[in-house]
Design a protein around this motif. Structure first.
Motif, PDB file in Angstrom:
ATOM      1  N   ILE A  76       0.843  -1.193   0.000  1.00  0.00           N
ATOM      2  CA  ILE A  76       0.000   0.000   0.000  1.00  0.00           C
ATOM      3  C   ILE A  76       0.881   1.246   0.000  1.00  0.00           C
ATOM      4  CG2 ILE A  76      -1.745   1.299   1.266  1.00  0.00           C
ATOM      5  CD1 ILE A  76      -2.734  -1.457   2.303  1.00  0.00           C
ATOM      6  N   THR A 132       0.832   5.761  -0.842  1.00  0.00           N
ATOM      7  CA  THR A 132       0.024   6.977  -0.952  1.00  0.00           C
ATOM      8  C   THR A 132       0.745   7.954  -1.868  1.00  0.00           C
ATOM      9  OG1 THR A 132      -0.818   6.664   1.292  1.00  0.00           O
ATOM     10  CG2 THR A 132      -1.084   8.856   0.318  1.00  0.00           C
ATOM     11  N   LYS A 192       2.062  11.214  -3.500  1.00  0.00           N
ATOM     12  CA  LYS A 192       2.392  12.562  -3.032  1.00  0.00           C
ATOM     13  C   LYS A 192       2.570  13.534  -4.192  1.00  0.00           C
ATOM     14  CE  LYS A 192       2.011  11.697   1.192  1.00  0.00           C
ATOM     15  NZ  LYS A 192       0.840  12.238   1.867  1.00  0.00           N
ATOM     16  N   PHE A 251       5.691   8.795  -3.966  1.00  0.00           N
ATOM     17  CA  PHE A 251       4.716   8.236  -3.042  1.00  0.00           C
ATOM     18  C   PHE A 251       5.384   7.935  -1.714  1.00  0.00           C
ATOM     19  CE2 PHE A 251       6.702   4.969  -5.537  1.00  0.00           C
ATOM     20  CZ  PHE A 251       7.029   3.993  -4.622  1.00  0.00           C
ATOM     21  N   THR A 252       4.547   7.748  -0.700  1.00  0.00           N
ATOM     22  CA  THR A 252       5.052   7.280   0.592  1.00  0.00           C
ATOM     23  C   THR A 252       4.641   5.827   0.761  1.00  0.00           C
ATOM     24  OG1 THR A 252       3.094   8.093   1.738  1.00  0.00           O
ATOM     25  CG2 THR A 252       5.039   9.516   1.752  1.00  0.00           C
ATOM     26  N   GLN A 312       4.168   2.439   3.537  1.00  0.00           N
ATOM     27  CA  GLN A 312       3.515   2.280   4.832  1.00  0.00           C
ATOM     28  C   GLN A 312       4.413   2.725   5.981  1.00  0.00           C
ATOM     29  OE1 GLN A 312       2.215  -1.848   3.974  1.00  0.00           O
ATOM     30  NE2 GLN A 312       0.237  -1.156   4.734  1.00  0.00           N
ATOM     31  N   ASN A 336      -2.987  12.957  -6.549  1.00  0.00           N
ATOM     32  CA  ASN A 336      -2.331  13.242  -5.275  1.00  0.00           C
ATOM     33  C   ASN A 336      -3.199  12.765  -4.113  1.00  0.00           C
ATOM     34  OD1 ASN A 336      -0.114  14.348  -6.486  1.00  0.00           O
ATOM     35  ND2 ASN A 336      -0.732  16.468  -6.168  1.00  0.00           N
ATOM     36  N   GLU A 337      -2.544  12.184  -3.116  1.00  0.00           N
ATOM     37  CA  GLU A 337      -3.145  11.646  -1.892  1.00  0.00           C
ATOM     38  C   GLU A 337      -3.935  10.358  -2.126  1.00  0.00           C
ATOM     39  OE1 GLU A 337      -2.059  12.649   1.018  1.00  0.00           O
ATOM     40  OE2 GLU A 337      -0.904  14.150  -0.074  1.00  0.00           O
ATOM     41  N   GLU A 338      -3.954   9.854  -3.346  1.00  0.00           N
ATOM     42  CA  GLU A 338      -4.603   8.572  -3.620  1.00  0.00           C
ATOM     43  C   GLU A 338      -3.806   7.453  -2.948  1.00  0.00           C
ATOM     44  OE1 GLU A 338      -5.564   5.670  -7.443  1.00  0.00           O
ATOM     45  OE2 GLU A 338      -4.674   7.636  -7.781  1.00  0.00           O
ATOM     46  N   CYS A 339      -4.513   6.532  -2.336  1.00  0.00           N
ATOM     47  CA  CYS A 339      -3.905   5.377  -1.687  1.00  0.00           C
ATOM     48  C   CYS A 339      -4.292   4.149  -2.508  1.00  0.00           C
ATOM     49  CB  CYS A 339      -4.441   5.282  -0.264  1.00  0.00           C
ATOM     50  SG  CYS A 339      -3.623   4.056   0.738  1.00  0.00           S
TER      51      CYS A 339
END
Length: 149
Positions: free
Chosen positions: A16, A18, A20, A34-35, A37, A53-56
């Motif tokens: 998973i 996210t 950025k 992305f970041t 977990q 953006n900010e989609e996981c």
């Protein structure tokens, strides 16, 4: 060959991430930052998909790898670490990890797991710490249809 596939227990679970930042290089590809977990910030190349953006989402990774000599693979991770260190080029990394399985070889680099091909069949390398050079990390959405049943 079929018996090898049936015995495989090395399927990488999706990871998973996210989003950025999405940096398109043309309408069909770009670089996704992305970041993970654990909170690490990583960039990877993508194509044929759209992200916000900010989609996981559940991701899987592949890579264009730089050829490395056997001795370097097994001698350059003296600290026995599992991490990615930013390389000199965009989406490139110096990867430090541990081999988790064979056929194909799967390595755990801390924030990501990668299939590294089939360059050895020696069971003694399982649980050995390695150094790997990723020339270009690639990301895509995880699809169950991409996996061996």
């Amino acid at each position: 060959m079929l018996s090898q596939q049936m015995e495989r227990t090395d399927i990488i679970e999706p990871q998973i991430v996210t989003v950025k930042n999405v940096n398109l290089t043309d309408p069909f590809e770009g670089v996704l930052t992305f970041t993970t977990q654990s909170g690490s910030l990583i960039s990877a190349f993508f194509w044929g998909e759209t992200f916000s953006n900010e989609e996981c989402f559940e991701a899987e990774f592949s890579a264009l790898n730089f050829p490395i000599e056997w001795e370097m693979i097994f001698s350059e991770n003296k600290e026995q670490k599992t991490c990615l260190e930013k390389g000199t080029e965009q989406c490139s990394y110096y990867a430090y990890g541990i081999i988790k399985s064979l056929n194909p070889i799967i390595a755990d680099f801390g924030d990501i797991k990668l299939e590294l091909g089939e360059w050895t069949h020696d069971n003694r390398v399982i649980d050995e710490f390695i150094y790997w050079k990723i020339e270009r990390l690639e990301i895509k959405r995880y699809l169950k249809t991409n996996r061996i049943a």
